[in-house]
Design a protein around this motif. Structure first.
Motif, PDB file in Angstrom:
ATOM      1  N   THR A  87       9.124 -10.220  10.830  1.00 41.57           N
ATOM      2  CA  THR A  87      10.128 -10.527   9.813  1.00 41.57           C
ATOM      3  C   THR A  87       9.465 -10.591   8.441  1.00 41.57           C
ATOM      4  N   ILE A  88      10.054  -9.898   7.479  1.00 41.90           N
ATOM      5  CA  ILE A  88       9.509  -9.926   6.117  1.00 41.90           C
ATOM      6  C   ILE A  88       9.883 -11.264   5.473  1.00 41.90           C
ATOM      7  N   ILE A  89       8.861 -12.018   5.065  1.00 42.26           N
ATOM      8  CA  ILE A  89       9.133 -13.327   4.453  1.00 42.26           C
ATOM      9  C   ILE A  89       8.764 -13.345   2.964  1.00 42.26           C
ATOM     10  N   GLY A  90       8.101 -12.313   2.497  1.00 43.18           N
ATOM     11  CA  GLY A  90       7.709 -12.322   1.090  1.00 43.18           C
ATOM     12  C   GLY A  90       7.279 -10.951   0.611  1.00 43.18           C
ATOM     13  N   VAL A  91       7.337 -10.791  -0.704  1.00 45.27           N
ATOM     14  CA  VAL A  91       6.902  -9.543  -1.350  1.00 45.27           C
ATOM     15  C   VAL A  91       5.907  -9.912  -2.445  1.00 45.27           C
ATOM     16  N   LEU A  92       4.762  -9.254  -2.462  1.00 44.19           N
ATOM     17  CA  LEU A  92       3.721  -9.495  -3.451  1.00 44.19           C
ATOM     18  C   LEU A  92       3.764  -8.414  -4.530  1.00 44.19           C
ATOM     19  N   GLU A  93       3.457  -8.842  -5.740  1.00 50.30           N
ATOM     20  CA  GLU A  93       3.359  -7.867  -6.826  1.00 50.30           C
ATOM     21  C   GLU A  93       2.209  -6.905  -6.547  1.00 50.30           C
ATOM     22  N   ASP A  94       2.382  -5.651  -6.947  1.00 51.94           N
ATOM     23  CA  ASP A  94       1.307  -4.667  -6.800  1.00 51.94           C
ATOM     24  C   ASP A  94       0.069  -5.149  -7.544  1.00 51.94           C
ATOM     25  N   TYR A  95      -1.086  -4.896  -6.977  1.00 53.24           N
ATOM     26  CA  TYR A  95      -2.344  -5.245  -7.628  1.00 53.24           C
ATOM     27  C   TYR A  95      -3.344  -4.125  -7.354  1.00 53.24           C
ATOM     28  N   HIS A  96      -4.404  -4.122  -8.115  1.00 52.93           N
ATOM     29  CA  HIS A  96      -5.417  -3.075  -7.973  1.00 52.93           C
ATOM     30  C   HIS A  96      -6.411  -3.485  -6.894  1.00 52.93           C
ATOM     31  N   HIS A  97      -6.182  -3.002  -5.677  1.00 50.22           N
ATOM     32  CA  HIS A  97      -7.115  -3.298  -4.596  1.00 50.22           C
ATOM     33  C   HIS A  97      -8.390  -2.474  -4.756  1.00 50.22           C
ATOM     34  N   THR A  98      -8.250  -1.305  -5.346  1.00 49.53           N
ATOM     35  CA  THR A  98      -9.406  -0.465  -5.665  1.00 49.53           C
ATOM     36  C   THR A  98      -9.372  -0.161  -7.161  1.00 49.53           C
ATOM     37  N   SER A  99     -10.238   0.734  -7.590  1.00 54.09           N
ATOM     38  CA  SER A  99     -10.372   1.005  -9.023  1.00 54.09           C
ATOM     39  C   SER A  99      -9.100   1.598  -9.602  1.00 54.09           C
ATOM     40  N   LEU A 100      -9.047   1.611 -10.922  1.00 53.96           N
ATOM     41  CA  LEU A 100      -7.864   2.137 -11.601  1.00 53.96           C
ATOM     42  C   LEU A 100      -7.797   3.659 -11.562  1.00 53.96           C
ATOM     43  N   LYS A 101      -8.744   4.278 -10.885  1.00 49.74           N
ATOM     44  CA  LYS A 101      -8.623   5.705 -10.629  1.00 49.74           C
ATOM     45  C   LYS A 101      -7.468   5.981  -9.671  1.00 49.74           C
TER      46      LYS A 101
END
Length: 802
Positions: free
Chosen positions: A596-610
């Protein structure tokens, strides 16, 4: 006659010391810079050269699609494809299948954590051109629990004794026998390994059978060697036909398609950056950009020589006329002036050799390449040096030689004013070319700097500061969960530690867990999609200050949290939800279970900005053992490290204590770009220095030709600023033309380079204006230094009759 040529050439060089110094210094800088860059480029292009079979070897890249749209590109792809193609087509001479692992290898008291271990089949040795120096060359990797080790690993565990037939322990509970020793994999290989374990060690029972037929297991490297005469284009068609016949109907039923792409082994290092790469690869565009710079810098040095030689041709007119009257032939004069060019280039090459020897260690450190003084023992170095010398001698000396030898003796001896309209146009054209290159390179340097600064200073959407990460234990037992809890609680009792959280991955490296077939509960298989999955412990979201934009994160106060799931904003959009709130409460089918989806996280840079924001799903895995992230007080870093090491040994004995700081690890993603920017900046600076060196000499000569004019103007009342303006205007016009021509070319080049970044700067006007003003300022300063001296000179000295 040759001795006479040498003698006259020496006299000419000594007579014109300033111009000789400018020519020799400029050429030496150009040649040395070119040699260093060509050595760097040669190394980058030399990947796999040690492998005699490389030209016929191809890696099978896997492309996966979601409902017709390309979703993932895998360097380490489907487990079975290499084996099946080898069975189906005689064009495939052999194949290698590998998958990575790591673990603690021990022999008695000798124990190390080994991370470059791969399970592989026997043909891996021939595919990668690896030479077995001791042991079974034909069957080293056929039996279960057998391994082949590199010479370095053999030395580490066995010293000078023969390791063949000896036993090592893997993770302390699995004995493995050494069946072969191979030469260390060269640095210029895109695939490096220290230990190869037999494929049959990992592929046993049902797994062995499935590994030879399934299409949905990713994470395995596949290489094939095609027979001589088989073109990759023709065999690519057969691969597509094979996929259709083997799995086409099954893939259409779940609406998840894939195809395979052959990558030439020799191209992987410079042109491959996909999920699951074995190594961090290079950048072909950057390599060739530096090669262009090396060409420009030595060409500009040659241009300086041509400019100064033709400008001074008027001074040597009488010499030429007198030689012709005394019987010199045009060919003899050409040889005379080519001899001067020969000497200038010879001295420049000698000086360039000394410069290279002096700066090579620093340059090797800057480029992170294994270059040393052994460079001078390579045939390629001397060949390149010889080519630059002879090409430079003729290219820079031939035109001035023809100009000087073509003067008519009757005109030169009568004192008639000689002009060379063609020579003047050539000089102007060459000055424009020099500064076009200089402006373009400075714009490129500034753009690279701005882009790297932008990526490093951009908000990531996740807090990676003050974070120490420990690689999780390789050896665990049934008490692992209790030990993890105890370790976490003990660490948190220290006032310097804010929190300890576990996860299957951390920012700074691509998410290795890829899951397909994810869909809404009750939806048909055809609606399944692929997402990258990150396993988190409790409080991970809060510890890393990730933004929850809808719902909540995992919390121990709620029950059955392991049946819950989080989405990133990009994942909800890809899944078809109109907004994050719409996703809350939806039930998702994921590998046979419903979450069950309980939350949504804002996008973040898990890797470089490339890279663009990845589509991420977050699962609760409270006992993950991949990474332990410790948030701490930055003022007491060393104290936290010492405490962590002590408690690690207490709770996870026998597991190596390996840690890194997350901010440093994230920055490592930009090392190649920073390295490229540094090299680009250095050689761009050298380019404009050499160009200005030539401009300095040309300005000095042209000023000396107008010295009497300057004297007359001063006697008639001309001011020093007006004289400066008079003498500088012609040069500044040429510089302005070069700027106007350079800007559109630089804009196009930088736009193409920036298109390789998902997050990039815009090419604002100041990126072009500041380099243009810098070049203009340097040019004005260069010319003004000479013209100011002439303008301030006593007119009596310049007007006095000889």
């Amino acid at each position: 006659m040759f001795k006479n040529y040498i003698k006259i050439a020496f006299r000419s060089l000594l007579k014109n010391r300033v111009f000789s110094f400018i020519n020799i210094t400029g050429l030496a800088l150009g040649i040395s810079a070119s040699l260093l860059i060509m050595q760097y480029v040669n190394y980058e292009l030399s990947y796999e050269d040690f492998n005699e079979n490389a030209s016929n070897v191809y890696r099978i890249k896997t492309n996966r699609y979601n409902q017709g749209e390309l979703s993932t590109e895998w360097a380490s792809g489907v487990v079975s494809i290499g084996h099946l193609l080898n069975e189906a087509y005689p064009e495939v001479q052999r194949y290698a299948r590998l998958t990575s692992t790591s673990g603690v290898i021990s022999k008695g008291d000798i124990e190390f954590m080994e991370r470059s271990i791969y399970f592989a089949n026997q043909d891996a040795f021939k595919i990668f051109g690896t030479q077995i120096t001791d042991g079974d060359t034909e069957n080293a990797l056929t039996e279960p629990n057998t391994i082949a080790i590199s010479e370095s690993v053999a030395k580490k565990y066995f010293g000078d004794t023969n390791p063949i037939g000896e036993t090592l322990m893997y993770n302390r509970d699995r004995p493995v026998q050494v069946t072969a020793v191979f030469k260390d994999v060269p640095d210029n290989s895109h695939f490096k390994f220290d230990i190869l374990a037999s494929w049959s060690t990992v592929a046993q029972g049902d797994f062995a059978a499935d590994a030879n037929r399934v299409w949905y297991w990713d994470g395995y490297f596949n290489y094939i060697e095609l027979a001589e005469g088989t073109t990759p284009e023709a065999f690519q068609v057969k691969i597509d036909e094979f996929v259709e016949s083997q799995w086409g109907e099954e893939m259409r039923n779940v609406d998840t398609w894939m195809d395979f792409e052959l990558q030439p082994m020799a191209d992987i290092h410079l042109y491959s950056n996909f999920i699951g790469e074995a190594e961090v690869n290079g950048d072909g565009d950057s390599v060739y950009a530096l090669l262009v710079i090396s060409f420009f810098i030595v060409l500009i040095a040659w241009v300086n020589y041509i400019n100064l030689a033709t400008a001074k041709s008027m001074e040597r007119a009488r010499e030429v006329g007198l030689r012709k009257v005394l019987g010199s032939q045009k060919g003899q004069l050409i040889r005379q002036f080519l001899t001067e060019s020969f000497l200038v280039n010879l001295f420049a090459v000698i000086l360039a050799f000394l410069i290279v020897a002096l700066v090579l260690p620093g340059f090797a450190n800057l480029t992170d390449q294994p270059m040393s003084m052994a460079l001078f023992a390579q045939q390629g170095f001397w060949f390149g040096l010889g080519v630059l010398f002879f090409v430079g001698t003729f290219l820079s000396g031939l035109y001035p030689a023809f100009v000087l030898s073509s003067f008519k003796p009757i005109d030169t001896l009568k004192g008639a004013k000689l002009t060379s309209g063609g020579g003047g146009l050539l000089r102007k054209g060459l000055v424009i070319f020099q500064f076009m290159a200089s402006v373009g390179l400075i714009i490129g340097t500034y753009t690279v700097y701005e882009q790297i600064s932008f990526m490093r200073n951009q908000e990531l959407g996740v807090d990676i500061d003050r974070t120490m990460v420990i690689n999780g234990p390789s050896v665990t037992d049934s008490t692992y969960s209790e030990k993890l809890t105890a370790f976490t609680e003990v660490m948190k009792t220290d006032a310097n530690v804010e929190n300890v959280v576990v996860s299957t991955g951390v920012p700074g490296r691509g998410v290795g867990w890829n899951a397909g077939g994810i869909r809404k509960e009750g939806a048909p298989d055809s609606e399944g999609k692929q997402y990258r999955v990150l396993g988190l412990g409790y409080e991970f979201v809060e510890t890393f200050d990730m933004e929850v934009i809808a719902g909540r994160s995992f919390n121990k106060e709620y029950g059955d949290e392991e049946a819950k799931i989080l989405f990133s904003r990009a994942a909800t959009k890809d899944f078809g939800f109109a907004n994050p709130e719409e996703a809350l409460g939806e039930r998702i089918f994921f590998w046979g279970q419903v979450y069950t989806i309980i939350g949504v996280l804002e996008d973040y840079h898990h890797t470089s900005l490339k890279e663009n924001f990845d589509k991420l799903i977050f699962r609760l895995i409270p006992n993950a053992n991949n990474f332990y992230s410790i948030k701490y007080n930055a003022a007491n870093t060393q104290q936290v490290v010492q405490m962590a090491q002590e408690k690690w040994g207490q709770f996870f004995p026998g597991n190596p204590f390996e840690y890194f700081f997350l901010e440093d690890r994230f920055e490592e993603q930009y090392e190649a770009d920073k390295q490229f920017g540094s090299v680009f900046t250095i050689f761009s600076g050298l380019t404009i220095f050499v160009a200005c060196l030539g401009l300095f000499g040309l300005a000095a000569f042209m000023t000396s030709k107008r010295i009497k004019e300057i004297g007359v103007r001063k006697v008639l009342g001309a001011s020093i600023p007006s004289i400066l303006k008079l003498l500088s205007t012609d040069f500044l016009k040429l510089i302005m033309v070069s700027i106007v021509l350079a800007i559109p070319i630089a804009f196009y080049g930088m736009e193409q380079w920036l298109n390789g970044f998902a997050f990039r700067i815009d090419l604002y006007w100041y990126i072009f204006a500041l380099p243009a003003l810098l070049v203009l300022f340097i040019a004005i300063a260069t010319v003004s230094f000479q013209t100011a001296r002439a303008a301030k000179a006593n007119p009596v000295d310049s007007l006095r009759y000889e």
